[in-house]
Design an enzyme around this catalytic site. Structure first.
Site, short mmCIF file in Angstrom:
data_model
loop_
_atom_site.label_atom_id
_atom_site.label_comp_id
_atom_site.label_asym_id
_atom_site.label_seq_id
_atom_site.Cartn_x
_atom_site.Cartn_y
_atom_site.Cartn_z
N LYS A 159 0.86 -1.19 0.00
CA LYS A 159 0.00 0.00 0.00
C LYS A 159 0.89 1.23 0.00
CE LYS A 159 -1.82 2.98 2.88
NZ LYS A 159 -1.86 4.17 2.05
N GLY A 184 6.73 5.08 8.32
CA GLY A 184 5.87 6.26 8.38
C GLY A 184 6.04 6.98 9.71
N THR A 223 5.46 8.26 13.67
CA THR A 223 5.46 7.52 14.93
C THR A 223 4.03 7.29 15.45
OG1 THR A 223 7.59 8.52 15.37
CG2 THR A 223 6.48 7.53 17.25
N THR A 271 1.29 6.96 13.66
CA THR A 271 0.69 5.88 12.87
C THR A 271 1.34 4.55 13.23
OG1 THR A 271 0.73 7.51 11.09
CG2 THR A 271 -0.09 5.34 10.52
N GLU A 277 9.58 1.43 10.92
CA GLU A 277 10.61 2.48 10.74
C GLU A 277 9.89 3.80 10.85
OE1 GLU A 277 12.56 1.60 6.98
OE2 GLU A 277 14.17 0.79 8.17
N CYS A 316 13.35 11.17 6.72
CA CYS A 316 13.34 10.81 8.14
C CYS A 316 14.71 11.03 8.79
CB CYS A 316 12.90 9.36 8.31
SG CYS A 316 13.88 8.22 7.34
N GLU A 345 8.92 16.44 15.44
CA GLU A 345 9.32 16.31 14.04
C GLU A 345 8.47 17.24 13.17
OE1 GLU A 345 8.25 12.70 11.90
OE2 GLU A 345 10.25 12.64 11.01
P1 NDP Z 1 2.14 8.30 7.91
O1 NDP Z 1 2.47 7.61 9.17
O2 NDP Z 1 1.06 9.30 7.93
O3 NDP Z 1 1.76 7.26 6.77
C1 NDP Z 1 2.59 6.17 6.39
C2 NDP Z 1 1.74 5.13 5.69
O4 NDP Z 1 0.85 4.53 6.62
C3 NDP Z 1 0.84 5.72 4.59
O5 NDP Z 1 0.75 4.81 3.53
C4 NDP Z 1 -0.47 5.88 5.34
O6 NDP Z 1 -1.58 5.98 4.50
C5 NDP Z 1 -0.48 4.60 6.16
N1 NDP Z 1 -1.40 4.63 7.30
C6 NDP Z 1 -2.01 5.69 7.89
N2 NDP Z 1 -2.81 5.28 8.90
C7 NDP Z 1 -2.73 3.92 8.96
C8 NDP Z 1 -3.32 2.91 9.78
N3 NDP Z 1 -4.16 3.20 10.77
N4 NDP Z 1 -2.99 1.61 9.55
C9 NDP Z 1 -2.11 1.29 8.58
N5 NDP Z 1 -1.53 2.19 7.75
C10 NDP Z 1 -1.82 3.51 7.93
O7 NDP Z 1 3.51 8.93 7.41
P2 NDP Z 1 3.70 9.94 6.21
O8 NDP Z 1 3.21 9.30 4.95
O9 NDP Z 1 3.17 11.27 6.63
O10 NDP Z 1 5.31 9.99 6.13
C11 NDP Z 1 6.08 10.82 6.91
C12 NDP Z 1 6.62 10.10 8.15
O11 NDP Z 1 7.35 8.95 7.76
C13 NDP Z 1 7.60 10.96 8.92
O12 NDP Z 1 7.30 10.86 10.29
C14 NDP Z 1 8.94 10.32 8.63
O13 NDP Z 1 9.90 10.52 9.62
C15 NDP Z 1 8.56 8.88 8.47
N6 NDP Z 1 9.59 8.17 7.71
C16 NDP Z 1 10.41 7.28 8.35
C17 NDP Z 1 11.43 6.64 7.66
C18 NDP Z 1 12.33 5.65 8.33
O14 NDP Z 1 12.99 4.87 7.63
N7 NDP Z 1 12.40 5.62 9.64
C19 NDP Z 1 11.66 6.91 6.23
C20 NDP Z 1 10.72 7.85 5.66
C21 NDP Z 1 9.72 8.45 6.39
P3 NDP Z 1 -2.13 7.48 4.21
O15 NDP Z 1 -1.19 8.06 3.24
O16 NDP Z 1 -3.50 7.26 3.67
O17 NDP Z 1 -2.19 8.20 5.52
#
Ligand code: NDP
Length: 448
Positions: free
Chosen positions: A177, A230, A232, A234, A252, A286, A389
């Site tokens: 997804k 994504g 923290t 979420t 991650e 990130c 963040e």
């Molecule tokens: P989110 O946590 O908002 O979303 C990540 C993914 O999870 C998206 O596909 C999102 O869908 C999905 N999602 C949202 N809610 C749920 C749920 N309840 N159950 C399952 N999946 C869900 O992150 P962002 O997309 O805003 O990305 C930015 C964040 O990612 C930053 O905090 C960044 O630090 C982190 N990140 C971490 C990395 C690492 O390697 N540690 C690398 C890159 C980013 P939807 O888009 O519909 O919300």
């Protein structure tokens, strides 16, 4: 719904299909602020179809030899590489990142991900241990079944392929997804998989929101493993959904990474590295070093030179070859950046550079989501701006006097994703001082 826009489709059982919900979301180009395609707003029924396809594909795919799976993955890598320009342009339009970045980093890294895991599986070993001559223990590495892969919007194909490649290389089947904000290169990846001859159902891509598709995946009993990247908040929801089902989960999450500059550092190298680590991808990485700490004797000099270099970054239309700073991914993220700029000033910070949207780069991008690279000084260390963040083109700079003091500052956040240290005195620094993601205390890696 705008029927004139091209429609992205789900990729299930080797075919491109409409979502069962019949619903679509606008896919907006960040640089223009306008929709340019539509993405499926899928639901639980679409996830069920993907699970059924992955289930059907698993026995044959998991029994294929590593050499056969490797050949197909290498084929996928070759197709992405052949179509690099198409993928890079799609990534730039979808995310707002400069096309030169997509071309030099995102897409080559996706190619490398497929190649790395396609060849790694040719060299794996299983261990055997004889215990005191009484027992013979051995470890078998076997695929786990159907895995769910959930990724964010900042490095769409890069991060998604980092999950897909290892998952299917070792014989799992997968449901991916992508973020519904940046679905385009995942859609193109589906086409590459068909061309490379990936058997139907090995990889399924279901587009839609986290609350519908993501939650359906984490709650599905047949998806035994979840890999999530994504935010923290979420990540916590994902962990909560997976725990009662005893799923294997990899998370991650976010970061608020310290970037420490000692007075003995090579100043030019530290500044060049810090500009990049603060503002690459408009600060939406990130690992970005969003909190810079500079040793007192060079603080003023560092700030002046840093600001000079940052002000030279060329902000513009992401599709312009000269652009170094593109657009923020969407309006919500732009509003979040603005919120923190206001907050920083209330907390005593001074905007030394930026702090507002720039003039629009051209007519095409007049309504795009742009924000100038921003440098904030004079903030107290323990304030929200320095602890939360932001995930945008915003960096804070703080002076420090001693190593102990700066290690305290560096660790004064709930995050621990990465840390950087700039010094030429590698041997005497107290290297084991910075907290890492798992709470352990370890050697910080120099940013590359
Ligand atoms: P989110 O946590 O908002 O979303 C990540 C993914 O999870 C998206 O596909 C999102 O869908 C999905 N999602 C949202 N809610 C749920 C749920 N309840 N159950 C399952 N999946 C869900 O992150 P962002 O997309 O805003 O990305 C930015 C964040 O990612 C930053 O905090 C960044 O630090 C982190 N990140 C971490 C990395 C690492 O390697 N540690 C690398 C890159 C980013 P939807 O888009 O519909 O919300």
């Amino acid at each position: 719904m705008h029927s004139e826009f091209p429609k992205i489709k789900n990729f299930i059982d080797g075919k491109f299909v409409e979502p069962k919900t019949g619903k679509y979301l606008d896919n907006i180009e960040p640089a223009t602020g306008k929709p340019y395609s539509e993405v499926p707003d899928s639901g639980i029924e679409d996830v069920d179809l993907a699970v059924a396809a992955a289930d059907k594909a698993f026995p044959a795919w998991s029994k294929k030899s590593a050499a056969e799976r490797s050949k197909i993955l290498l084929g996928i890598a070759d197709i992405i590489e052949r179509d690099l320009e198409k993928f890079a342009r799609a990534e730039s339009i979808d995310t707002g990142k400069p096309i030169t970045l997509a071309r030099s980093l995102d897409i080559p890294r996706a190619v490398a991900n497929f190649r790395f895991f396609a060849t790694a599986i040719l060299h794996t070993e299983n261990e055997a241990h004889v215990t005191d001559g009484v027992a013979f223990n051995y470890t078998l590495r076997q695929p786990r079944g159907i895995v769910g892969l959930i990724s964010p919007w900042n490095l769409p194909l890069y991060l998604l392929s980092w999950k897909i490649a290892p998952a299917i290389a070792v014989g799992n089947t997968a449901i991916a997804k992508p973020s519904e904000l940046t679905p385009m290169t995942a859609f193109l990846l589906g086409e590459a998989c068909v061309e490379a001859g990936l058997p139907d159902g090995v990889l399924n891509i279901v587009h839609g929101t986290g609350s519908n598709v993501g939650a359906a995946m984490t709650g599905h009993p047949k998806i035994t493993t979840i890999s999530f990247t994504g935010g923290t908040v979420t990540g916590k929801k994902v962990a909560e959904a997976c725990a009662p089902l005893f799923k294997k989960v990899s998370l991650e999450l976010g970061g608020k990474n310290p970037n420490i500059i000692f007075a003995d550092a090579d100043l030019d190298a530290a500044i060049a590295g810090s500009v990049r680590s603060s503002f690459a991808n408009q600060g939406q990485v990130c690992l970005c070093g969003s909190r810079v700490f500079v040793e007192k004797p060079i603080y003023k000099q560092f700030v002046a030179k840093f600001i000079e270099k940052v002000s030279q970054l060329k902000q513009g239309d992401p599709l312009d070859e000269k652009t170094e700073q593109g657009a923020i991914v969407n309006k919500a993220q732009l509003d979040k950046v603005k919120f923190y700029i206001d907050l920083a000033q209330k907390e005593g910070g001074k905007i030394a550079l930026g702090g507002k949207p720039p003039d629009s780069p051209n007519e095409r991008t007049r309504d795009g989501y742009f924000f100038a690279p921003t440098v904030i000084v004079d903030l107290p260390v323990a304030c929200r701006t320095n602890r939360e963040e932001i995930f945008g083109p915003v960096v804070t700079i703080t002076a420090f006097e001693s190593e102990d003091e700066v290690i305290g500052y560096a660790n004064d956040v709930d995050y621990g994703l990465s840390s950087s240290v700039w010094t030429q005195n590698r041997l005497t620094r107290r290297w084991a001082g910075l907290r890492m993601a798992d709470g352990s205390w370890s050697i910080p890696r120099r940013r590359i």
